[in-house]
Design a protein around this motif. Structure first.
Motif, short mmCIF file in Angstrom:
data_model
loop_
_atom_site.label_atom_id
_atom_site.label_comp_id
_atom_site.label_asym_id
_atom_site.label_seq_id
_atom_site.Cartn_x
_atom_site.Cartn_y
_atom_site.Cartn_z
N GLY B 96 12.69 -9.90 -0.23
CA GLY B 96 13.43 -8.62 -0.04
C GLY B 96 12.38 -7.46 -0.35
N ARG B 97 11.59 -7.58 -1.17
CA ARG B 97 10.42 -6.66 -1.77
C ARG B 97 9.40 -6.71 -0.51
NH1 ARG B 97 5.71 -7.26 -5.24
NH2 ARG B 97 4.69 -5.15 -5.27
N ALA B 98 9.13 -7.74 -0.03
CA ALA B 98 8.11 -7.91 1.25
C ALA B 98 8.53 -6.95 2.17
CB ALA B 98 7.70 -9.33 1.18
N LEU B 99 9.88 -7.44 2.64
CA LEU B 99 10.45 -6.92 3.70
C LEU B 99 10.39 -5.29 3.63
CD1 LEU B 99 13.62 -9.11 4.71
CD2 LEU B 99 11.48 -8.70 6.02
N GLY B 100 10.84 -4.94 2.38
CA GLY B 100 11.13 -3.45 2.13
C GLY B 100 9.71 -2.67 2.50
N ILE B 101 8.51 -3.68 1.98
CA ILE B 101 7.25 -2.70 1.92
C ILE B 101 6.76 -2.94 3.46
CG2 ILE B 101 4.66 -3.36 1.64
CD1 ILE B 101 5.85 -4.25 -1.18
N GLY B 102 7.02 -3.98 4.19
CA GLY B 102 6.84 -3.85 5.65
C GLY B 102 7.72 -2.84 6.51
N ILE B 103 8.74 -2.62 6.19
CA ILE B 103 9.72 -1.73 6.99
C ILE B 103 9.11 -0.23 6.73
CG2 ILE B 103 11.95 -0.85 7.07
CD1 ILE B 103 12.90 -3.73 6.15
N ARG B 230 13.78 -3.86 -2.71
CA ARG B 230 13.42 -3.59 -1.22
C ARG B 230 12.67 -2.08 -1.09
NH1 ARG B 230 18.70 -2.15 -1.34
NH2 ARG B 230 19.45 -0.81 0.17
N PHE B 231 12.86 -1.17 -1.93
CA PHE B 231 12.31 0.02 -1.61
C PHE B 231 11.21 0.07 -2.59
CE2 PHE B 231 16.80 1.24 -1.17
CZ PHE B 231 16.70 1.82 0.06
N MET B 232 10.10 0.43 -1.93
CA MET B 232 8.51 0.51 -2.56
C MET B 232 8.64 1.55 -3.72
SD MET B 232 5.75 0.94 0.50
CE MET B 232 4.32 0.66 -0.25
N ARG B 233 8.00 1.03 -4.75
CA ARG B 233 7.90 2.01 -5.76
C ARG B 233 6.85 3.19 -5.78
NH1 ARG B 233 8.75 -3.16 -8.80
NH2 ARG B 233 6.43 -3.69 -8.40
N LEU B 234 7.13 4.15 -6.56
CA LEU B 234 6.11 5.21 -6.33
C LEU B 234 4.82 5.01 -6.52
CD1 LEU B 234 6.82 8.20 -5.61
CD2 LEU B 234 6.61 8.95 -7.88
N PHE B 283 -5.78 -11.44 -1.40
CA PHE B 283 -5.26 -11.27 0.16
C PHE B 283 -5.18 -12.70 0.39
CE2 PHE B 283 -5.42 -6.86 1.81
CZ PHE B 283 -5.81 -6.32 0.41
N GLY B 284 -3.97 -12.87 1.25
CA GLY B 284 -3.72 -14.49 1.76
C GLY B 284 -2.95 -14.91 0.65
N LYS B 285 -2.66 -14.36 -0.61
CA LYS B 285 -1.87 -15.46 -1.47
C LYS B 285 -0.52 -14.35 -2.21
CE LYS B 285 -6.20 -17.35 -3.00
NZ LYS B 285 -7.51 -17.03 -3.79
N GLY B 286 -0.38 -13.28 -1.23
CA GLY B 286 0.91 -12.46 -1.44
C GLY B 286 0.46 -10.98 -2.27
N ASN B 287 -0.77 -10.37 -1.55
CA ASN B 287 -0.98 -9.06 -2.01
C ASN B 287 -0.18 -8.14 -1.16
OD1 ASN B 287 -2.14 -6.63 -2.09
ND2 ASN B 287 -3.95 -7.52 -3.15
N TYR B 288 0.72 -7.33 -1.61
CA TYR B 288 1.38 -6.31 -0.79
C TYR B 288 0.62 -5.35 0.20
CZ TYR B 288 0.94 -2.30 -3.81
OH TYR B 288 0.43 -1.22 -4.60
#
Lengths: 163, 490
Positions: B96-103, B230-234, B283-288
């Motif tokens: 959910g967080r990854a999707l939110g960051i991507g969106i 899902r919302f990116m933190r400040l 990077f490549g291991k889950g860095n947003y």
């Protein structure tokens, strides 16, 4: 990773990699000796089609040669856990997709897709939970939905012997 | 403004959702979505039709992140590197967080790219037209070195994959002389190896095969993650400001160059984000930040592609080429004349671009982050057959040839073994996609310079890109050395 791979059983990855590199070496060879030797009579080309193909082919041959030597050297010693692969899984999965492609191309999309979805969903189910009836219901439902969506969006299917 | 009335607004929203669905399904692309909807615009007002198609374009590019993050299978070439970090995040329950960051990154990319589109369209388009064959070849060369530096622990493997991709791209019709080459007399290879089916094979079919290996796991992602995150933190937004701006600039700049577009912009932005990061090994291991770079730049590339399309009438990618068809059926030709004689239409396109971006964000944030994880988090035995069937039929529908299906299957099997042997697939795909263009530009460039390589090193634009390529390569080497000293695997 399968259980065998975790424990270091099966084919060492280095041998498998050597097989892959053999394929790449073949492709490199094809590029070095291109089948069509074309000369452009309209414009004097500084880098011809053949020369470009040969440069790429030589690069591929050189790089793969180095890597193949390293892989074969490593193969003698490397049977550590996680450095092997179980070929049965790979062959079953790849075989199923190739079979699907063949039936899809020559017999018909719906027959191929029905068989493929049933076989794959049955294969992916844990042995103790396997139920042919559930898989048939899923297959039929999927085919109905897919055909509806394809009709709606006018998605074409390849012409084959059957529907 | 015309687009703010109910009917255009509804059609833009509908087009955006249609595009998102097509982008989210591997094998179905924004190009296909636009082509399918063009006939529905025949009877519409030109502004209405083109605005809806712009919505489809933005939705199609944005939707690609869904399957890249939740299945590890990019829905579109533009989301090629999104899954590198998105999928590991989803695997550890942060889908959910990854999707939110991507969106959010999609929205930022669209908005910043849009500002460039409105403010600099004619200027940038004219500058881009300064690019001849020599300049384009230098840009592509830079792209290749960038993609090599994403090769993970072994640069040698990255080079092999790039050479493999370039070798595959030599099969088929020679881009200058239009004669067959390296086909081994197989008629099916006469037209070459299509890049998109190859990409679907390498990323979708091979990932499905890998998932079949792990029979003990019922789901591709065990925990879909809490959609409330899902919302990116400040703090994340603040930390990403530089990445947002850099990636938007990269996306817009590369998007302008005809044909090079979306797939390369994501990779270059990702590479630059990794280089700028204090922890490149993550990077490549889950860095947003990897998702931020990829998704910001691919949406900014949409604006980039629209710049030469609207200002000069030159399509920047396959979608804008389809959009051009959409305009031409109404008797309109994009270019300077469109700006002077149909200014209202251009203004409506700009407005539709922004409206569609905002609607895409709202729809994906408020509905998509709940719906997509649920849809895609069904058991493997249901997801994999469906994804495979849809991908393969999508391949067939690209050119209506069965050869495309076989390309996807063969590259799927190759991709499966590549992943087993830790070979990176991205350089291979980039080699196949950009190889023909690189060859064409290089050979034309050499004809123009009478075979001299000096202009590549002395003319300011190509020399800059060659220098950047060298810097990128040596920086990657340096980072690798540093990581080895610290005992970190890149």
């Amino acid at each position: 990773m399968s259980e065998n791979e975790k424990t270091g059983k099966g084919l060492p990855l280095a041998y498998g990699e050597a097989g892959l590199l053999a394929l790449l070496l073949f492709l490199g060879g094809v590029c070095v000796y291109p089948s069509n030797l074309v000369t452009n009579f309209l414009v004097p080309e500084q880098l011809s089609s053949v020369a470009y193909s040969r440069i790429i082919g030589c690069a591929l041959l050189g790089l793969c040669g180095v890597r193949a030597a390293l892989a074969l050297l490593a193969a003698k010693t490397d049977r550590a856990p996680g450095r092997t692969m179980t070929l049965t899984f790979a062959l079953a999965g790849c075989g199923l997709i190739v079979l699907y492609g063949l039936i899809f191309s020559y017999i018909g999309f719906y027959i191929a897709t029905g068989g493929f979805i049933f076989a794959l969903s049955y294969y992916l189910e844990a042995k103790e939970d396997r139920s042919a009836r559930k898989c048939i219901v899923f297959t039929v439902a999927t085919i109905v939905v897919i055909s509806g969506v394809f009709k709606l969006f006018k998605i074409y299917l390849p012409p084959a012997l059957l529907f | 403004m015309y687009v703010c009335s109910p009917l255009p607004l509804a059609l833009i929203c509908l087009g955006t959702v249609f595009g998102i669905i097509f982008g989210a399904i591997p094998g179905l692309t924004a190009t296909l979505a636009v082509i399918l909807l063009i006939p529905t615009t025949y009877g519409m007002d030109p502004s209405l039709g083109i605005c809806m198609l712009v919505g489809v374009y933005i939705g199609g590019v944005s939707g690609g992140l869904v399957s890249a993050i939740l299945l590890g299978m990019p829905g579109t070439p533009a989301s090629l590197v999104t899954g590198l970090d998105g999928f590991p995040m989803a695997k550890r329950g942060e889908g959910g967080r990854a999707l939110g960051i991507g969106i959010t990154s999609n929205l930022v990319g669209c908005l910043l790219g849009g500002i460039f589109l409105i403010g600099l369209a004619p200027l940038l388009a004219r500058f881009a037209m300064e690019f001849g064959a020599v300049e384009n070849a230098a840009v592509l060369f830079f792209g290749f070195t960038t993609v090599i530096s994403l090769a993970g622990s072994s640069l040698l493997r990255g080079f092999i994959m790039l050479a493999f991709g370039l070798a595959v791209s030599t099969i088929g019709i020679d881009p200058i002389n239009s004669t067959e080459r390296n086909t081994l007399e197989f008629a099916a290879l006469a037209n070459g190896v299509d890049a998109l089916p190859a990409m679907i094979g390498l990323f979708v079919v091979s990932q499905a095969l890998l998932e079949m290996d792990a029979l003990s796991e019922k789901f591709i992602i065990e925990r879909s993650g809490d959609a409330r995150n899902r919302f990116m933190r400040l703090s994340e937004m603040r930390a990403s400001v530089g990445n947002f701006i850099r990636s938007s600039l990269i996306g817009t700049a590369i998007g302008i160059l005809p044909g090079i577009g979306g797939s390369l912009s994501g990779i270059v932005a990702y590479d630059q984000a990794q280089k700028a990061s204090s922890e490149p090994e993550s990077f490549g291991k889950g860095n947003y930040q990897g998702i931020v770079a990829s998704e910001t730049s691919n949406n900014a590339a949409v604006a980039g592609a629209l710049i030469p399309f609207l200002a000069l009438g030159i399509p920047g990618d396959s979608v804008t080429a389809a959009l051009m068809g959409g305009l031409q059926i109404h008797g309109l030709d994009p270019g300077p004349v469109l700006f002077s004689q149909h200014y209202t239409l251009v203004a409506n396109v700009f407005a539709a671009y922004f409206l569609s971006s905002v609607f895409m964000y709202l729809f994906m944030m408020l509905a998509g982050t709940y719906i997509f994880p649920v849809i895609l988090r069904v058991q493997k035995k249901y997801v994999l057959p469906l994804v495979l069937v849809l991908s393969l039929i999508g391949c067939y529908n690209m050119n209506y040839t069965i050869a495309a299906v076989w390309v996807a299957i063969i590259f799927g099997i190759i991709g499966y073994f590549l992943k087993k042997f830790s070979y990176p697939s991205v350089p291979l795909v980039i080699g196949i996609i950009l190889g023909p263009m690189f060859e064409r530009q290089l050979r034309i460039g050499l004809i123009q310079t009478d075979g001299s390589l000096m202009p590549f090193l002395t003319d300011p634009i190509p020399a800059t890109f060659i220098a950047l390529a060298a810097a990128s390569f040596f920086f990657a080497l340096y980072k690798r050395r540093q990581a080895q000293k610290k005992g970190i695997t890149l």
